[in-house]
Design a protein around this motif. Structure first.
Motif, PDB file in Angstrom:
ATOM      1  N   UNK A 151       0.831  -1.206   0.000  1.00  6.73           N
ATOM      2  CA  UNK A 151       0.000   0.000   0.000  1.00  6.73           C
ATOM      3  C   UNK A 151       0.867   1.257   0.000  1.00  6.73           C
ATOM      4  N   UNK A 152       1.979   1.187   0.704  1.00  6.06           N
ATOM      5  CA  UNK A 152       2.894   2.332   0.747  1.00  6.06           C
ATOM      6  C   UNK A 152       3.635   2.464  -0.577  1.00  6.06           C
ATOM      7  N   UNK A 153       4.054   1.343  -1.153  1.00  2.00           N
ATOM      8  CA  UNK A 153       4.756   1.362  -2.441  1.00  2.00           C
ATOM      9  C   UNK A 153       3.879   1.981  -3.517  1.00  2.00           C
ATOM     10  N   UNK A 154       2.562   1.755  -3.408  1.00  2.00           N
ATOM     11  CA  UNK A 154       1.633   2.311  -4.410  1.00  2.00           C
ATOM     12  C   UNK A 154       1.534   3.832  -4.322  1.00  2.00           C
ATOM     13  N   UNK A 155       1.847   4.379  -3.148  1.00  2.00           N
ATOM     14  CA  UNK A 155       1.825   5.834  -2.963  1.00  2.00           C
ATOM     15  C   UNK A 155       3.240   6.356  -3.231  1.00  2.00           C
ATOM     16  N   UNK A 156       3.494   6.733  -4.487  1.00  3.44           N
ATOM     17  CA  UNK A 156       4.858   7.050  -4.930  1.00  3.44           C
ATOM     18  C   UNK A 156       5.525   8.118  -4.086  1.00  3.44           C
ATOM     19  N   UNK A 157       4.817   9.209  -3.816  1.00  2.59           N
ATOM     20  CA  UNK A 157       5.415  10.314  -3.071  1.00  2.59           C
ATOM     21  C   UNK A 157       5.784   9.907  -1.649  1.00  2.59           C
ATOM     22  N   UNK A 158       4.860   9.217  -0.978  1.00  3.10           N
ATOM     23  CA  UNK A 158       5.137   8.785   0.394  1.00  3.10           C
ATOM     24  C   UNK A 158       6.281   7.782   0.429  1.00  3.10           C
ATOM     25  N   UNK A 159       6.260   6.842  -0.510  1.00  2.00           N
ATOM     26  CA  UNK A 159       7.305   5.819  -0.558  1.00  2.00           C
ATOM     27  C   UNK A 159       8.672   6.464  -0.790  1.00  2.00           C
TER      28      UNK A 159
END
Length: 355
Positions: free
Chosen positions: A23-31
């Motif tokens: 789920x985090x990997x899918x959020x590019x900016x957060x990752x």
């Protein structure tokens, strides 16, 4: 220190788990942000884990020394304790440096501004020498350079030049170059062989992002005019040169090196943002006198930081008391010995401030 390291290790472990979460990997900016934080912590945690491993090794050797009667094994245990304690002391010092507060600008690209000072044409010629030196240093580190603004004097010298250096950690190393650079040499135009002293000022500004500077375009006047001086076919034929004036601060930036008016405007605004950001940083530093004392010199561009003496092939950095007799190598981009010494000196001063 070790309580702080334990906290960081817990945080590092949590980050390692988080960046593996789909789920985090899918959020590019957060990752990306979490990966940067993880990368910043990695050298600290690696050093701390090595410290703990060595500490256990030393304790095991001490136990063996106390319990073993065989003299040969006891001697081996003593050697292991000595080697381990030396290594622990070294890593402990490394950890102190790694835990020093990081300059938030260290990973940024930089805009370098070089201006001829006292010495007229000779100063302008040396300004072009320094531009070449930084360009060659950037090549060594695989950094990219791009001229933002250039004002030549017609004989191969630069009255002033602004250029960007893009690369990881560019500011962390080049920030020590801000100040007055003095050259002592016989100018090519000097028939009597007399040595002249000239000066050049260097400003190293961290590239400012939109989030770093709240630039209100209502405060900016943009003037368009025809390019002049050396250049390509577009010079003196199109109104592509751009001058931006920031009314509140009085800062003026002119760019004419691109054929495109839009590109010249973008470069001028990039320099303007960097100068405004630098002004704000200078204001904050002035308020934090203790922090300024922990830096190499003051960072003030009126401060003479280095002398390049051609007759003696000597380079002297006055802030750190370093003299090298390899002028040609330095001017060909071999700056690491000087910059590494500046960084070490800076870290030592900061460590003194924390004790």
């Amino acid at each position: 220190m070790f309580d702080r390291l334990d906290e960081l290790e817990t945080k590092f472990t949590e980050l390692s788990d988080t960046i593996s979460d789909p789920a985090v990997i899918a959020d590019t900016n957060r990752w990306r942000d979490l990966m940067k934080e993880h990368s910043d912590l990695t050298p600290v945690i690696d050093a701390y884990r090595e410290f703990k491993r060595l500490r256990i090794q030393v304790e095991d050797a001490k136990t063996l020394l106390n319990e073993e009667s065989d003299e040969e094994l006891r001697q081996l245990a003593k050697e292991e304790i000595k080697e381990g304690q030396d290594a622990l002391e070294k890593i402990s010092e490394e950890l102190k440096v790694l835990l020093l507060p990081k300059d938030p600008n260290d990973e940024k690209n930089v805009i370098v501004e070089i201006r001829g000072g006292a010495g007229g044409d000779e100063a302008a010629l040396f300004a072009s020498n320094l531009y070449r030196m930084y360009g060659l240093y950037a090549e060594r580190r695989r950094w990219k350079t791009e001229i933002m603004s250039l004002n030549e004097n017609g004989i191969g010298g630069f009255k002033e030049v602004s250029f960007m250096i893009q690369g990881r950690g560019a500011y962390s190393r080049l920030k020590y170059e801000s100040g007055v650079h003095r050259v002592q040499r016989v100018p090519a135009t000097e028939s009597s062989g007399r040595i002249h002293t000239s000066t050049v000022t260097v400003a190293v500004l961290p590239e400012a992002e939109d989030l770093d500077v709240n630039l209100n375009m209502a405060d900016v006047r943009v003037d368009i005019y025809r390019s002049s001086g050396n250049g390509g076919q577009s010079v003196n034929t199109t109104d592509s040169a751009v001058r931006v004036t920031h009314t509140p601060s009085g800062i003026v930036v002119a760019c004419q090196d691109e054929k495109s008016q839009l590109k010249n405007k973008e470069k001028a605004l990039k320099i303007l943002r960097a100068r405004l950001y630098d002004m704000e940083q200078e204001r904050l530093h002035a308020e934090q006198s203790a922090e300024r004392r922990s830096q190499v010199g003051t960072g003030d561009r009126s401060e003479r930081i280095r002398t390049y003496n051609y007759p003696q092939s000597r380079v002297t950095d006055h802030r750190i008391g370093l003299t090298l007799h390899k002028l040609d190598a330095v001017l060909n981009g071999d700056l690491d010995e000087i910059l590494d010494t500046c960084i070490t000196h800076d870290q030592a001063k900061k460590l003194q401030g924390t004790q």
